[in-house]
Design a protein around this motif. Structure first.
Motif, PDB file in Angstrom:
ATOM      1  N   PRO A  26       0.770  -1.145  -0.151  1.00  0.00           N
ATOM      2  CA  PRO A  26      -0.179   0.008  -0.143  1.00  0.00           C
ATOM      3  C   PRO A  26       0.824   1.261  -0.130  1.00  0.00           C
ATOM      4  O   PRO A  26       0.379   2.477  -0.524  1.00  0.00           O
ATOM      5  CB  PRO A  26      -0.721  -0.018   1.272  1.00  0.00           C
ATOM      6  N   TYR A  27       2.080   1.259   0.583  1.00  0.00           N
ATOM      7  CA  TYR A  27       2.977   2.338   0.485  1.00  0.00           C
ATOM      8  C   TYR A  27       3.197   2.799  -0.998  1.00  0.00           C
ATOM      9  O   TYR A  27       3.027   3.955  -1.317  1.00  0.00           O
ATOM     10  CB  TYR A  27       4.248   1.930   1.446  1.00  0.00           C
ATOM     11  N   TYR A  28       3.997   1.722  -1.866  1.00  0.00           N
ATOM     12  CA  TYR A  28       4.213   2.293  -3.076  1.00  0.00           C
ATOM     13  C   TYR A  28       2.735   2.714  -3.729  1.00  0.00           C
ATOM     14  O   TYR A  28       3.009   3.629  -4.693  1.00  0.00           O
ATOM     15  CB  TYR A  28       4.777   1.077  -3.750  1.00  0.00           C
ATOM     16  N   LEU A  29       1.576   2.032  -3.523  1.00  0.00           N
ATOM     17  CA  LEU A  29       0.450   2.500  -4.263  1.00  0.00           C
ATOM     18  C   LEU A  29      -0.102   3.898  -3.805  1.00  0.00           C
ATOM     19  O   LEU A  29      -0.434   4.602  -4.640  1.00  0.00           O
ATOM     20  CB  LEU A  29      -0.727   1.502  -3.938  1.00  0.00           C
ATOM     21  N   GLU A  30       0.191   4.298  -2.494  1.00  0.00           N
ATOM     22  CA  GLU A  30      -0.280   5.453  -2.213  1.00  0.00           C
ATOM     23  C   GLU A  30       0.668   6.608  -2.828  1.00  0.00           C
ATOM     24  O   GLU A  30       0.174   7.585  -3.015  1.00  0.00           O
ATOM     25  CB  GLU A  30      -0.106   5.541  -0.641  1.00  0.00           C
ATOM     26  N   ASP A  31       2.155   6.387  -2.728  1.00  0.00           N
ATOM     27  CA  ASP A  31       3.087   7.169  -3.235  1.00  0.00           C
ATOM     28  C   ASP A  31       2.632   7.588  -4.706  1.00  0.00           C
ATOM     29  O   ASP A  31       2.475   8.767  -5.031  1.00  0.00           O
ATOM     30  CB  ASP A  31       4.390   6.650  -3.039  1.00  0.00           C
ATOM     31  N   CYS A  32       2.460   6.662  -5.616  1.00  0.00           N
ATOM     32  CA  CYS A  32       1.927   6.829  -6.773  1.00  0.00           C
ATOM     33  C   CYS A  32       0.600   7.482  -7.006  1.00  0.00           C
ATOM     34  O   CYS A  32       0.389   8.448  -7.795  1.00  0.00           O
ATOM     35  CB  CYS A  32       1.871   5.481  -7.347  1.00  0.00           C
ATOM     36  N   ARG A  33      -0.622   7.163  -6.305  1.00  0.00           N
ATOM     37  CA  ARG A  33      -1.809   7.765  -6.232  1.00  0.00           C
ATOM     38  C   ARG A  33      -1.732   9.259  -5.700  1.00  0.00           C
ATOM     39  O   ARG A  33      -2.252  10.193  -6.398  1.00  0.00           O
ATOM     40  CB  ARG A  33      -2.608   7.122  -5.198  1.00  0.00           C
ATOM     41  N   HIS A  34      -0.847   9.607  -4.782  1.00  0.00           N
ATOM     42  CA  HIS A  34      -0.684  10.870  -4.347  1.00  0.00           C
ATOM     43  C   HIS A  34       0.141  11.749  -5.374  1.00  0.00           C
ATOM     44  O   HIS A  34      -0.603  12.984  -5.733  1.00  0.00           O
ATOM     45  CB  HIS A  34       0.125  11.077  -3.007  1.00  0.00           C
ATOM     46  N   SER A  72      13.990  -4.967  -6.696  1.00  0.00           N
ATOM     47  CA  SER A  72      13.076  -5.212  -7.911  1.00  0.00           C
ATOM     48  C   SER A  72      12.797  -3.724  -8.377  1.00  0.00           C
ATOM     49  O   SER A  72      12.420  -2.643  -7.600  1.00  0.00           O
ATOM     50  CB  SER A  72      11.729  -5.907  -7.290  1.00  0.00           C
ATOM     51  N   ASN A  73      12.752  -3.822  -9.730  1.00  0.00           N
ATOM     52  CA  ASN A  73      12.250  -2.485 -10.618  1.00  0.00           C
ATOM     53  C   ASN A  73      10.960  -2.788 -10.794  1.00  0.00           C
ATOM     54  O   ASN A  73      10.558  -3.702 -11.357  1.00  0.00           O
ATOM     55  CB  ASN A  73      13.218  -2.277 -11.804  1.00  0.00           C
ATOM     56  N   LEU A  74      10.150  -1.799 -10.333  1.00  0.00           N
ATOM     57  CA  LEU A  74       8.646  -2.152 -10.547  1.00  0.00           C
ATOM     58  C   LEU A  74       7.869  -0.946 -11.025  1.00  0.00           C
ATOM     59  O   LEU A  74       8.568   0.344 -10.867  1.00  0.00           O
ATOM     60  CB  LEU A  74       7.971  -2.515  -9.307  1.00  0.00           C
ATOM     61  N   SER A  75       6.772  -1.185 -11.519  1.00  0.00           N
ATOM     62  CA  SER A  75       5.871   0.178 -12.216  1.00  0.00           C
ATOM     63  C   SER A  75       4.629   0.056 -11.307  1.00  0.00           C
ATOM     64  O   SER A  75       4.001  -0.867 -11.089  1.00  0.00           O
ATOM     65  CB  SER A  75       5.841  -0.057 -13.660  1.00  0.00           C
ATOM     66  N   VAL A  76       4.082   1.303 -10.894  1.00  0.00           N
ATOM     67  CA  VAL A  76       3.047   1.467 -10.362  1.00  0.00           C
ATOM     68  C   VAL A  76       2.169   2.051 -11.169  1.00  0.00           C
ATOM     69  O   VAL A  76       2.455   3.384 -11.766  1.00  0.00           O
ATOM     70  CB  VAL A  76       2.952   1.945  -8.977  1.00  0.00           C
ATOM     71  N   SER A  77       0.832   1.865 -11.334  1.00  0.00           N
ATOM     72  CA  SER A  77      -0.146   2.662 -12.264  1.00  0.00           C
ATOM     73  C   SER A  77      -1.077   3.105 -11.529  1.00  0.00           C
ATOM     74  O   SER A  77      -1.614   2.408 -10.328  1.00  0.00           O
ATOM     75  CB  SER A  77      -0.577   1.751 -13.444  1.00  0.00           C
ATOM     76  N   CYS A  78      -1.774   4.146 -12.025  1.00  0.00           N
ATOM     77  CA  CYS A  78      -3.063   4.626 -11.581  1.00  0.00           C
ATOM     78  C   CYS A  78      -4.048   5.343 -12.389  1.00  0.00           C
ATOM     79  O   CYS A  78      -3.659   5.987 -13.311  1.00  0.00           O
ATOM     80  CB  CYS A  78      -2.747   5.802 -10.430  1.00  0.00           C
ATOM     81  N   THR A  79      -5.134   4.830 -12.176  1.00  0.00           N
ATOM     82  CA  THR A  79      -6.300   5.517 -13.245  1.00  0.00           C
ATOM     83  C   THR A  79      -7.606   5.895 -12.286  1.00  0.00           C
ATOM     84  O   THR A  79      -7.660   4.923 -11.504  1.00  0.00           O
ATOM     85  CB  THR A  79      -6.788   4.402 -14.082  1.00  0.00           C
ATOM     86  N   VAL A  80      -8.162   6.961 -12.591  1.00  0.00           N
ATOM     87  CA  VAL A  80      -9.330   7.398 -11.799  1.00  0.00           C
ATOM     88  C   VAL A  80     -10.568   7.069 -12.240  1.00  0.00           C
ATOM     89  O   VAL A  80     -10.655   7.079 -13.665  1.00  0.00           O
ATOM     90  CB  VAL A  80      -9.186   9.056 -11.583  1.00  0.00           C
ATOM     91  N   PHE A  92      -9.712   4.717  -7.567  1.00  0.00           N
ATOM     92  CA  PHE A  92      -8.444   4.756  -8.015  1.00  0.00           C
ATOM     93  C   PHE A  92      -7.981   3.267  -8.170  1.00  0.00           C
ATOM     94  O   PHE A  92      -7.888   2.496  -7.456  1.00  0.00           O
ATOM     95  CB  PHE A  92      -7.185   5.396  -7.331  1.00  0.00           C
ATOM     96  N   LYS A  93      -7.959   2.845  -9.691  1.00  0.00           N
ATOM     97  CA  LYS A  93      -7.536   1.524  -9.786  1.00  0.00           C
ATOM     98  C   LYS A  93      -6.356   1.478  -9.969  1.00  0.00           C
ATOM     99  O   LYS A  93      -5.617   2.336 -10.760  1.00  0.00           O
ATOM    100  CB  LYS A  93      -8.103   0.890 -11.061  1.00  0.00           C
ATOM    101  N   GLN A  94      -5.453   0.726  -9.297  1.00  0.00           N
ATOM    102  CA  GLN A  94      -3.903   0.701  -9.426  1.00  0.00           C
ATOM    103  C   GLN A  94      -3.403  -0.709  -9.485  1.00  0.00           C
ATOM    104  O   GLN A  94      -3.965  -1.631  -9.234  1.00  0.00           O
ATOM    105  CB  GLN A  94      -3.366   1.204  -7.941  1.00  0.00           C
TER     106      GLN A  94
END
Length: 142
Positions: A26-34, A72-80, A92-94
């Motif tokens: 959730p930390y990485y998801l939140e950082d991307c979402r913010h 790990s090199n990861l990508s986080v996406s966010c769509t509203v 927000f779908k992530q």
């Protein structure tokens, strides 16, 4: 309106087996979402708070499909998405992906509230921007 941000899993976010600790998904998801909310939706959390508006989470679900390792090199996406029946909710779908494979799915629901209490709402600036955003038909699917 998909937004993608890249990260490297920090070693201090891993357990003794080298797997990323569960609380950091959730930390990485939140950082991307913010970042998405600030850069794309032009909603600055600090400035809006000074103006008496707080954006808050009302619900979230996370499904972890695979473990991540430190480094790990990861990508986080966010769509509203707008809510089908509640005009004051945003969804927000992530996704977290690693080498093109889905690692984690998340669905976060938010609204705004007056800092001094009161009913939830979306500020006019967000409503104008989101008028062309698709509706989320059901909360049951990621």
């Amino acid at each position: 309106m998909e937004y993608i941000k890249k990260y490297i899993v920090k070693e201090e976010h891993t357990d003794w087996q080298g797997n990323m600790e569960g609380l950091y998904y959730p930390y990485y998801l939140e950082d991307c979402r913010h970042a998405y909310i600030k850069e794309i939706l032009c909603f600055d959390f600090e400035e809006e708070a000074r103006n008496g508006i707080s954006m808050v989470l009302s619900n979230y679900r996370i499904q972890i499909l695979r473990s991540l390792k430190g480094g790990s090199n990861l990508s986080v996406s966010c769509t509203v998405f707008r809510d089908k029946s509640a005009s004051t909710l945003l969804h927000f779908k992530q996704m977290i992906t690693l080498r093109g494979k889905i690692v984690t799915l998340g669905l976060f629901s938010s609204t705004c509230t007056p800092s001094n209490g009161g009913r939830s709402f979306l500020p006019p600036s967000l409503n104008r921007l989101l008028s062309r955003v698709p509706l989320l038909e059901t909360l049951s699917n990621f």
